[in-house]
Design an enzyme around this catalytic site. Structure first.
Site, PDB file in Angstrom:
ATOM      1  N   ARG A 201      26.985  10.667  38.380  1.00  0.00           N
ATOM      2  CA  ARG A 201      28.353  10.202  37.733  1.00  0.00           C
ATOM      3  C   ARG A 201      28.903  11.128  36.648  1.00  0.00           C
ATOM      4  O   ARG A 201      30.125  11.141  36.771  1.00  0.00           O
ATOM      5  CB  ARG A 201      28.161   8.594  37.287  1.00  0.00           C
ATOM      6  CG  ARG A 201      27.995   7.723  38.465  1.00  0.00           C
ATOM      7  CD  ARG A 201      27.610   6.503  37.978  1.00  0.00           C
ATOM      8  NE  ARG A 201      26.536   6.261  36.941  1.00  0.00           N
ATOM      9  CZ  ARG A 201      26.110   5.389  36.232  1.00  0.00           C
ATOM     10  NH1 ARG A 201      26.796   4.307  36.335  1.00  0.00           N
ATOM     11  NH2 ARG A 201      25.018   5.412  35.578  1.00  0.00           N
TER      12      ARG A 201
ATOM     13  N   ASN B  97      27.772   3.838  40.535  1.00  0.00           N
ATOM     14  CA  ASN B  97      26.697   3.715  41.375  1.00  0.00           C
ATOM     15  C   ASN B  97      27.067   2.568  42.417  1.00  0.00           C
ATOM     16  O   ASN B  97      27.605   1.478  42.026  1.00  0.00           O
ATOM     17  CB  ASN B  97      25.549   3.637  40.539  1.00  0.00           C
ATOM     18  CG  ASN B  97      24.927   4.891  40.118  1.00  0.00           C
ATOM     19  OD1 ASN B  97      25.377   5.919  40.508  1.00  0.00           O
ATOM     20  ND2 ASN B  97      24.218   4.773  39.154  1.00  0.00           N
TER      21      ASN B  97
END
Length: 89
Positions: free
Chosen positions: A18, A36
């Site tokens: 990320r 996520n």
């Protein structure tokens, strides 16, 4: 400008995917978000030019060094304008 949803599957959680995606998207001038998924994938929605998306898609196919990307699924979305590129938790 176009908005695209990406789903990245493989070993993509616990490898700074990320944060690395946020840095890459910002470097390309894209806006949007990344998060996520409960099933172990990473999902992101990004808005930018076709050229910016092409560069991001190429990067997503490999990801950061510790990641193992098995598949990237791209879906066109209605245009959404974002302020910046965020990590959603």
């Amino acid at each position: 400008m176009q908005t695209t949803r990406y789903r990245v599957e493989g070993k993509v959680q616990g490898v700074y995917f990320r944060a690395s995606t946020q840095r890459e998207a910002q470097a390309q001038g894209l806006t949007g978000w990344v998060c996520n998924c409960e099933d172990g994938a990473v999902e992101l929605v990004a808005t930018g030019t076709a050229q910016q998306h092409a560069k991001l898609a190429a990067w997503l196919a490999c990801g950061p060094p510790m990641a193992r990307v098995d598949r990237v699924i791209q879906t066109d979305e209605p245009l959404v304008l974002f302020d910046g590129f965020d990590i959603h938790y």
